[in-house]
Design a protein around this motif. Structure first.
Motif, PDB file in Angstrom:
ATOM      1  N   ARG A  13     -13.182   3.986  -6.184  1.00 16.50           N
ATOM      2  CA  ARG A  13     -11.653   4.155  -7.989  1.00 16.50           C
ATOM      3  C   ARG A  13     -10.257   5.015  -8.017  1.00 16.50           C
ATOM      4  N   GLU A  14     -10.004   5.189  -6.613  1.00 16.48           N
ATOM      5  CA  GLU A  14      -8.961   5.543  -5.425  1.00 16.48           C
ATOM      6  C   GLU A  14      -7.284   3.902  -4.966  1.00 16.48           C
ATOM      7  N   GLN A  15      -8.928   3.090  -5.340  1.00 17.34           N
ATOM      8  CA  GLN A  15      -8.311   1.150  -4.762  1.00 17.34           C
ATOM      9  C   GLN A  15      -7.519   1.204  -5.755  1.00 17.34           C
ATOM     10  N   ILE A  16      -9.031   0.891  -6.740  1.00 15.44           N
ATOM     11  CA  ILE A  16      -8.139   0.272  -7.845  1.00 15.44           C
ATOM     12  C   ILE A  16      -6.807   0.374  -9.086  1.00 15.44           C
ATOM     13  N   LEU A  17      -6.879   1.827  -8.195  1.00 17.67           N
ATOM     14  CA  LEU A  17      -5.571   2.380  -8.901  1.00 17.67           C
ATOM     15  C   LEU A  17      -4.458   2.703  -8.385  1.00 17.67           C
ATOM     16  N   ALA A  18      -4.449   2.222  -7.302  1.00 13.68           N
ATOM     17  CA  ALA A  18      -3.488   2.306  -6.584  1.00 13.68           C
ATOM     18  C   ALA A  18      -2.939   0.218  -6.233  1.00 13.68           C
ATOM     19  N   THR A  19      -4.345  -0.528  -7.012  1.00 18.75           N
ATOM     20  CA  THR A  19      -4.569  -1.803  -6.803  1.00 18.75           C
ATOM     21  C   THR A  19      -3.317  -2.054  -9.022  1.00 18.75           C
ATOM     22  N   CYS A  20      -3.477  -0.847  -9.602  1.00 18.77           N
ATOM     23  CA  CYS A  20      -2.878  -0.868 -10.702  1.00 18.77           C
ATOM     24  C   CYS A  20      -1.705  -1.120 -10.600  1.00 18.77           C
ATOM     25  N   ASP A  21      -1.634   0.440  -9.776  1.00 18.42           N
ATOM     26  CA  ASP A  21       0.373   0.755  -9.607  1.00 18.42           C
ATOM     27  C   ASP A  21       1.196  -0.676  -8.851  1.00 18.42           C
ATOM     28  N   ALA A  22       0.404  -1.475  -7.970  1.00 24.32           N
ATOM     29  CA  ALA A  22       1.344  -1.622  -7.777  1.00 24.32           C
ATOM     30  C   ALA A  22       1.205  -3.486  -8.548  1.00 24.32           C
ATOM     31  N   PHE A  23       0.677  -3.453  -8.758  1.00 24.14           N
ATOM     32  CA  PHE A  23       0.234  -4.999 -10.323  1.00 24.14           C
ATOM     33  C   PHE A  23       0.999  -4.584 -11.218  1.00 24.14           C
ATOM     34  N   GLU A  24       1.639  -3.149 -11.346  1.00 27.37           N
ATOM     35  CA  GLU A  24       2.624  -2.273 -12.401  1.00 27.37           C
ATOM     36  C   GLU A  24       4.274  -2.257 -12.224  1.00 27.37           C
TER      37      GLU A  24
END
Length: 199
Positions: A13-24
């Motif tokens: 979960r933490e890795q995917i949320l960090a990935t979403c933040d980077a994509f955004e």
């Protein structure tokens, strides 16, 4: 919205949320490029993306036979409904982009390179100045293919009118591309409509 249903994998979960933040952050950093290309101030789109909507899709494309028929796809030809879509770097080829003459161009798998696709919202907003990119995926790589696609849209409640520099007069601010509901779908977390461009 409903809550995302996360698998019981430590750190996932933490890795995917960090990935979403980077994509955004990456998507928002591209907005000034589109604004300047439309002869608008660099911050023109900023107010439309104060609280952007996005979806991250993690896709698996099983191996397809090199002799598979032409109508067998990992994902069939389509355009995205988003403003723009970011595809994470991928060392396994499989993405193809349709040219305006109808022929297909295989996107090269360039290490570290992101693919940026314009979507139907961008096409409508820019009055067909920027087009939605038709694309498909066929995995003839000889192995499994995984892809991360980040679909970025504007604030949910922002009315869309053609960018002023894409029309001859204020009276022409209605975009030439209409969006009409094509189907209804229920996502795990929310209900939404799928739209398709109608000429």
């Amino acid at each position: 919205r409903g809550r995302n249903r996360w698998p019981n994998l430590p750190g996932f979960r933490e890795q995917i949320l960090a990935t979403c933040d980077a994509f955004e952050r990456l998507a928002l950093s591209l907005l000034p490029i589109y604004a300047r290309a439309l002869d608008r101030p660099a911050d023109y789109f900023a107010r439309f993306f104060v609280d952007p909507m996005y979806t991250l899709r993690m896709s698996h494309y099983p191996e397809q036979s090199p002799s598979a028929p032409d109508n067998e796809f990992g994902i069939a030809p389509h355009t995205d409904t988003s403003f723009l879509t970011l595809l994470a770097p991928n060392t396994v080829p499989g993405l193809s982009i349709r040219r305006q003459d109808g022929s297909w161009l295989d996107a090269p798998a360039i290490p570290g390179a992101y693919v940026v696709n314009g979507g139907q919202l961008m096409r409508r907003w820019t009055n067909d100045t920027f087009l939605a990119t038709p694309h498909r995926a066929i995995n003839r790589s000889g192995g499994e293919r995984y892809a991360l696609a980040f679909f970025c849209d504007a604030n949910i409640d922002w009315p869309i009118a053609a960018v002023p520099t894409t029309v001859a007069s204020v009276a022409d601010r209605t975009p030439t591309t209409r969006l009409v509901p094509a189907a209804a779908r229920i996502c795990r977390s929310t209900s939404s409509s799928v739209y398709q461009a109608v000429e």
